[in-house]
Each structure stands twice: as C-alpha cells, then as structure tokens.
Design an enzyme around this catalytic site. Structure first.
Site, PDB file in Angstrom:
ATOM      1  N   TYR A 105       0.853  -1.199   0.000  1.00 38.52           N
ATOM      2  CA  TYR A 105       0.000   0.000   0.000  1.00 38.52           C
ATOM      3  C   TYR A 105       0.883   1.240   0.000  1.00 38.52           C
ATOM      4  O   TYR A 105       1.908   1.264   0.707  1.00 38.52           O
ATOM      5  CB  TYR A 105      -0.864   0.051   1.264  1.00 38.52           C
ATOM      6  CG  TYR A 105      -1.968  -0.974   1.337  1.00 38.52           C
ATOM      7  CD1 TYR A 105      -3.191  -0.746   0.714  1.00 38.52           C
ATOM      8  CD2 TYR A 105      -1.803  -2.150   2.053  1.00 38.52           C
ATOM      9  CE1 TYR A 105      -4.213  -1.675   0.804  1.00 38.52           C
ATOM     10  CE2 TYR A 105      -2.819  -3.084   2.141  1.00 38.52           C
ATOM     11  CZ  TYR A 105      -4.028  -2.844   1.523  1.00 38.52           C
ATOM     12  OH  TYR A 105      -5.038  -3.767   1.614  1.00 38.52           O
ATOM     13  N   TYR A 144       0.086 -10.111   1.019  1.00 41.38           N
ATOM     14  CA  TYR A 144       1.144  -9.423   1.778  1.00 41.38           C
ATOM     15  C   TYR A 144       1.244  -9.990   3.200  1.00 41.38           C
ATOM     16  O   TYR A 144       0.260 -10.496   3.744  1.00 41.38           O
ATOM     17  CB  TYR A 144       0.927  -7.905   1.792  1.00 41.38           C
ATOM     18  CG  TYR A 144      -0.370  -7.409   2.383  1.00 41.38           C
ATOM     19  CD1 TYR A 144      -0.550  -7.305   3.762  1.00 41.38           C
ATOM     20  CD2 TYR A 144      -1.418  -7.001   1.554  1.00 41.38           C
ATOM     21  CE1 TYR A 144      -1.731  -6.813   4.290  1.00 41.38           C
ATOM     22  CE2 TYR A 144      -2.600  -6.512   2.080  1.00 41.38           C
ATOM     23  CZ  TYR A 144      -2.750  -6.423   3.451  1.00 41.38           C
ATOM     24  OH  TYR A 144      -3.930  -5.946   3.969  1.00 41.38           O
ATOM     25  N   HIS A 157      -6.907  -9.523  -1.520  1.00 43.77           N
ATOM     26  CA  HIS A 157      -8.229  -8.993  -1.164  1.00 43.77           C
ATOM     27  C   HIS A 157      -8.367  -7.546  -1.611  1.00 43.77           C
ATOM     28  O   HIS A 157      -7.376  -6.844  -1.801  1.00 43.77           O
ATOM     29  CB  HIS A 157      -8.469  -9.086   0.348  1.00 43.77           C
ATOM     30  CG  HIS A 157      -7.473  -8.309   1.149  1.00 43.77           C
ATOM     31  ND1 HIS A 157      -6.237  -8.810   1.468  1.00 43.77           N
ATOM     32  CD2 HIS A 157      -7.505  -7.049   1.657  1.00 43.77           C
ATOM     33  CE1 HIS A 157      -5.555  -7.906   2.161  1.00 43.77           C
ATOM     34  NE2 HIS A 157      -6.288  -6.820   2.279  1.00 43.77           N
ATOM     35  N   HIS A 159     -10.543  -4.117  -0.332  1.00 48.42           N
ATOM     36  CA  HIS A 159     -11.401  -3.544   0.709  1.00 48.42           C
ATOM     37  C   HIS A 159     -12.557  -2.789   0.052  1.00 48.42           C
ATOM     38  O   HIS A 159     -12.358  -2.085  -0.943  1.00 48.42           O
ATOM     39  CB  HIS A 159     -10.600  -2.575   1.580  1.00 48.42           C
ATOM     40  CG  HIS A 159      -9.480  -3.219   2.335  1.00 48.42           C
ATOM     41  ND1 HIS A 159      -9.622  -3.704   3.612  1.00 48.42           N
ATOM     42  CD2 HIS A 159      -8.192  -3.474   1.985  1.00 48.42           C
ATOM     43  CE1 HIS A 159      -8.466  -4.222   4.018  1.00 48.42           C
ATOM     44  NE2 HIS A 159      -7.585  -4.095   3.046  1.00 48.42           N
TER      45      HIS A 159
HETATM   46 FE   LIG Z   1      -5.628  -4.957   3.068  1.00 47.74          FE
END
Ligand SMILES: [Fe+2]
Length: 236
Positions: A105, A144, A157, A159
């Site tokens: 991220y 991750y 995934h 969100h």
């Molecule tokens: Fe996540």
C-alpha cells in the site's frame, strides 16, 4: 403515527466474532461486557444523504489514474448492491482500496519491503446504476505479510466501503478471490463461524465481465442488511 420498519438482525455466526483469539487484534478491542441491543429508530433506518456529483468515470478505472499503466494483471470487479429483500440499491456510493500487484500500500504505515508502483494508488469509487450495479477496472492485488502471528500472510483482497441508504446499512468489508490457497489460514476470513456466510466474501470468476485480451472478470454481489447480509469487517 407511521410504523417504522426496522432491519432484520443477522443470524448468529454469520458475522465476524468480536473475540477471536487467532486474530490477535480482536483481543485488544473486543467488548468485555454483553452487547446492549439498541432499538432501531428513525435516525438508524434513514439518512445520511450525500451529493455524488464529484464521482467521475476515471475514479472506477484504477489503471488510468496516472501517466503510465500499473504493473499487474488487469481485472474487472463488478457486481450488484442489494438490500435485505434482494432489491437493487441504486445510486449508492461504492469505494474500494487495495494493495498493488506486489502486495504494498502507498501508505506510511505499510513498510513491507515490496516495491511501490508509481502508476497505482489503489483507490477507486463508483456509484451504482438503477439496477444496483457497479464496476471497477483494476489490477489483481498481491498477497502481503502481516504480523498477526509467525509467517502470517493475508490472502489477496480488495477492501470495500458502502454507505447504502441509512446508517445501519453502512458497511466495510473485504472481497477475496476464488481458490486462494491462503484463505483457510487467514484469521480475518476465518473469524466468521458460518461457512456459507464466510464464502459470501469470495468473489466468483465471471466470463460475462471478462474483457477478451484485456482483463479477467470477478463478480462480487453485496447485500447490505438482513439474513443474507455480506459479513462486515470488524474494525478497531
Ligand atoms: Fe488490506
């Protein structure tokens, strides 16, 4: 006086356990007292309302938000947002955020040593159409590591955040991918006791939305309330 229709409460075991020891964070934030069941009144089953004029088509194509294209396998993620009676929820805001193809991220708190992608921010939003449909083009997120336990890895995934028409339809959840070998080992996925409810979080591979020579399609329908409700993520 008009009688207000409330929302049906979910069956036991179909939402994540507040206290689930394998998911370490739940130990720090779970309630220590029995929950008080709050009555549903006008303020819970109506509003807020938002203006959605600012949502542009580019916001739902996460591969077009920078000068270059992001690294990774392009995918289409689409589906319908439904209410507890199976009716489409039109005109509602759907927001997503996800890691890049390397599982990173672009956020200060993510110090995982996988590379950042200058062409991928990993955030998008869309408004559902009259049939409750939404559609995103993005790249498949990478798995991750997280420090929940030794050698802990999150399955791939995306969100999701949805507001729906009322405070009680507000939902934050995660979409997973079919056949992910990490799913049985993930305590965030596993903290939903009911298997059928758990599997509502797994998207379905979808030929219909697949774009030839461009992107594979995954379908993820979301039910905002009621007995078929999509499980909500438990947040701190
Ligand atoms: Fe996540």
């Amino acid at each position: 006086m008009t009688r207000l229709l409330g929302y049906r409460r979910p069956h036991p075991g179909t939402q994540p356990d507040y206290d689930y020891p394998p998911y370490a964070s739940t130990q720090k934030r779970c309630p220590r007292q029995p929950l008080v069941v709050a009555p549903q009144t006008l303020s819970e089953i109506t509003g807020p309302l938002f203006g959605y004029d600012a949502v542009q088509p580019v916001h739902s194509d996460l591969t077009r938000q920078h000068k270059g294209e992001p690294i990774g396998e392009r995918i289409v993620v689409s589906g319908r947002v439904l209410d507890e009676n199976g009716k489409p929820v039109a005109g509602t805001l759907v927001e997503i955020w996800q890691a890049n193809a390397a599982g990173r991220y672009p956020h200060a708190s993510d110090q995982h040593n996988a590379p950042l992608d200058p062409n991928f921010s990993g955030a998008g939003r869309a408004i559902t159409d009259a049939q409750g449909r939404y559609r995103f083009i993005t790249i498949r997120p990478g798995e991750y590591p997280w420090r929940n336990h030794h050698n802990a890895w999150r399955p791939a995934h995306i969100h999701f955040s949805l507001f729906g028409p009322a405070f009680l339809t507000r939902m934050i959840t995660q979409m997973y991918f079919p056949g992910d070998p990490l799913l049985p080992y993930d305590p965030m996925f596993g903290c939903i006791a009911n298997e059928a409810a758990r599997n509502r979080l797994v998207s379905v591979f979808d030929w219909e939305s697949t774009i030839p020579e461009q992107a594979l399609g995954y379908r993820f329908d979301i039910v905002l309330r009621g007995r078929e409700e999509t499980p909500m993520e438990r947040l701190p």
